[in-house]
Write a protein that holds these residues in place. Structure first.
Motif, PDB file in Angstrom:
ATOM      1  N   THR A 177      37.852  42.587  29.998  1.00  0.00           N
ATOM      2  CA  THR A 177      39.077  41.542  30.402  1.00  0.00           C
ATOM      3  C   THR A 177      39.639  41.558  29.917  1.00  0.00           C
ATOM      4  O   THR A 177      40.199  42.146  29.185  1.00  0.00           O
ATOM      5  CB  THR A 177      37.550  40.304  30.468  1.00  0.00           C
ATOM      6  N   GLY A 256      43.226  44.415  42.729  1.00  0.00           N
ATOM      7  CA  GLY A 256      43.540  44.048  41.745  1.00  0.00           C
ATOM      8  C   GLY A 256      44.149  44.599  40.195  1.00  0.00           C
ATOM      9  O   GLY A 256      43.826  44.940  39.128  1.00  0.00           O
ATOM     10  N   ARG A 258      46.222  46.526  37.321  1.00  0.00           N
ATOM     11  CA  ARG A 258      47.107  45.529  36.150  1.00  0.00           C
ATOM     12  C   ARG A 258      48.531  45.905  35.622  1.00  0.00           C
ATOM     13  O   ARG A 258      48.103  46.958  34.849  1.00  0.00           O
ATOM     14  CB  ARG A 258      45.647  45.389  35.066  1.00  0.00           C
ATOM     15  N   VAL A 266      50.399  36.301  33.558  1.00  0.00           N
ATOM     16  CA  VAL A 266      49.242  35.738  33.640  1.00  0.00           C
ATOM     17  C   VAL A 266      49.709  35.291  31.647  1.00  0.00           C
ATOM     18  O   VAL A 266      48.777  34.381  31.143  1.00  0.00           O
ATOM     19  CB  VAL A 266      47.333  36.724  32.998  1.00  0.00           C
ATOM     20  N   LEU A 274      47.151  30.549  36.808  1.00  0.00           N
ATOM     21  CA  LEU A 274      46.152  30.634  36.512  1.00  0.00           C
ATOM     22  C   LEU A 274      45.342  31.625  36.791  1.00  0.00           C
ATOM     23  O   LEU A 274      44.688  32.225  37.339  1.00  0.00           O
ATOM     24  CB  LEU A 274      45.267  30.614  34.340  1.00  0.00           C
ATOM     25  N   ARG A 278      43.411  34.360  38.830  1.00  0.00           N
ATOM     26  CA  ARG A 278      42.399  34.823  38.890  1.00  0.00           C
ATOM     27  C   ARG A 278      41.670  34.732  40.237  1.00  0.00           C
ATOM     28  O   ARG A 278      40.577  35.718  40.477  1.00  0.00           O
ATOM     29  CB  ARG A 278      41.806  34.180  37.279  1.00  0.00           C
ATOM     30  N   HIS A 281      44.018  37.871  42.768  1.00  0.00           N
ATOM     31  CA  HIS A 281      44.313  38.574  41.706  1.00  0.00           C
ATOM     32  C   HIS A 281      42.920  39.595  42.709  1.00  0.00           C
ATOM     33  O   HIS A 281      42.048  39.930  41.520  1.00  0.00           O
ATOM     34  CB  HIS A 281      44.877  38.821  41.061  1.00  0.00           C
ATOM     35  N   ASN A 283      41.228  40.316  44.715  1.00  0.00           N
ATOM     36  CA  ASN A 283      40.458  39.788  45.859  1.00  0.00           C
ATOM     37  C   ASN A 283      40.398  40.502  47.424  1.00  0.00           C
ATOM     38  O   ASN A 283      41.517  40.391  47.829  1.00  0.00           O
ATOM     39  CB  ASN A 283      40.310  38.801  46.157  1.00  0.00           C
TER      40      ASN A 283
END
Length: 347
Positions: A177, A256, A258, A266, A274, A278, A281, A283
């Motif tokens: 997370t 997604g 990172r 973010v 945000l 969420r 990103h 999806n």
């Protein structure tokens, strides 16, 4: 200078083609032969040849002559890169690479049926591993004096350990997370900066018998430039033109990924921004319309501008380090040009 770089790339391509001719499929099965052809087409079918170029100039910067031995060693890095790209495309679920079908998709297309995708991925794992094995064979046979070759092989082994560790950190990021700039930069350092710039330079230097001072200088130049290279790649992965990059501009967002770009957004986003990030990103249902909204958030938060500044900061650091390095003049000039090209490319 660009002509010299093109000439090095052309010689690397010729060496790769010659090497592949000596390693044809060992069995007469037509499907095995088709797989080998597909792998050969992937290896020879484009790419920037960044790592061979840097290996070559690492050699020249240490006083090495222009010769066939360094071209063979540099070509070995491209075989390693091809194998890792094949595996990376499987992990990312990518359909395109360099504007063409990825190897696992190409294999699936050769074998229609309900299990074609699984077959393609399994076959591509094998072909990627084969290319990695070939990289060892080509480096070992490059003809450089044994003591120098052993030093280079140690760096080559370290490079592969680092890039695989960086790749593992990358897939771990998808299970964790939060989105941290620090964590994203750590992935960049091991997955790209060391693998793309630092180690190829050092391998070339070691093959030429470079002293420790120059090997360390290559690190001070290579790490920030390698980070700039990946930061640019992340920008192109979201804002690039598919016709130029050869990849879908939706892949990184659907996956997604990172990236530092995402982590900066973010960190700076309003609650509404945000929530949108969420929601979309990572999806798989993300459309071009959703992607356009996400790009707007990346711009409006200042994330894109911050990443562009990070690129320039790292290029400046790399160029300063190169200016202080005990490197041959022609290599310094070539590496200065390459630094600009790698950080400011559009594909």
């Amino acid at each position: 200078m660009s002509f010299i770089q093109e000439r090095v790339g052309s010689r690397v391509d010729d060496r790769l083609a010659g090497f592949l001719e000596t390693w044809r499929a060992p069995v007469a099965d037509p499907d095995v032969q088709a797989a080998y052809r597909l792998l050969g087409d992937f290896i020879l079918g484009g790419g920037k040849r960044v790592r061979p170029q840097l290996c070559y100039w690492g050699w020249r910067g240490a006083g090495g002559d222009d010769c066939d031995e360094i071209i063979s060693a540099a070509a070995a890095l491209e075989l390693c890169h091809a194998g890792l790209l094949i595996h990376d495309d499987i992990m990312d679920g990518s359909d395109l690479r360099r504007g063409r079908a990825t190897v696992h998709r190409g294999l699936a297309a050769l074998h229609d049926g309900p299990d074609a995708d699984a077959f393609g991925e399994a076959g591509a794992i094998l072909l990627g591993t084969l290319s990695l094995a070939w990289s060892d064979a080509l480096l070992a046979s490059c003809g450089v004096e044994p003591a120098r070759l052993r030093a280079a092989q140690h760096l080559f082994d370290a490079m592969r350990t680092e890039v695989i560790s960086g790749q593992y950190l990358d897939i771990l990021a998808h299970r964790r997370t939060g989105a941290s700039v620090t964590a994203a930069l750590t992935v960049i350092r091991y997955k790209t900066a060391k693998y793309t710039v630092e180690r190829p330079l050092q391998i070339g230097g070691a093959l030429a018998g470079a002293p420790g001072e120059l090997i360390d200088s290559y690190s001070r130049f290579g790490l920030p430039l390698g980070e700039a290279f990946q930061l640019r790649d992340d920008v192109l992965g979201t804002f690039g033109v598919s016709a130029q990059t050869g990849k879908s501009a939706l892949d990184d967002l659907r996956e997604g990924k990172r990236t530092v770009l995402f982590a900066e957004a973010v960190r700076r986003a309003s609650p509404g921004q945000l929530a949108y990030l969420r929601a979309w990103h990572g999806n798989p249902e993300l459309t071009e319309e959703h992607a356009a909204e996400m790009r707007a958030v990346l711009r409006d938060t200042g994330a894109l501008a911050r990443v562009e500044s990070m690129i320039e900061e790292r290029v400046a650091e790399a160029v300063d380090a190169l200016g202080a390095a005990p490197v041959e003049a022609d290599a310094r000039a070539a590496l200065t040009v390459l630094a600009d090209q790698l950080a400011h490319r559009t594909s």
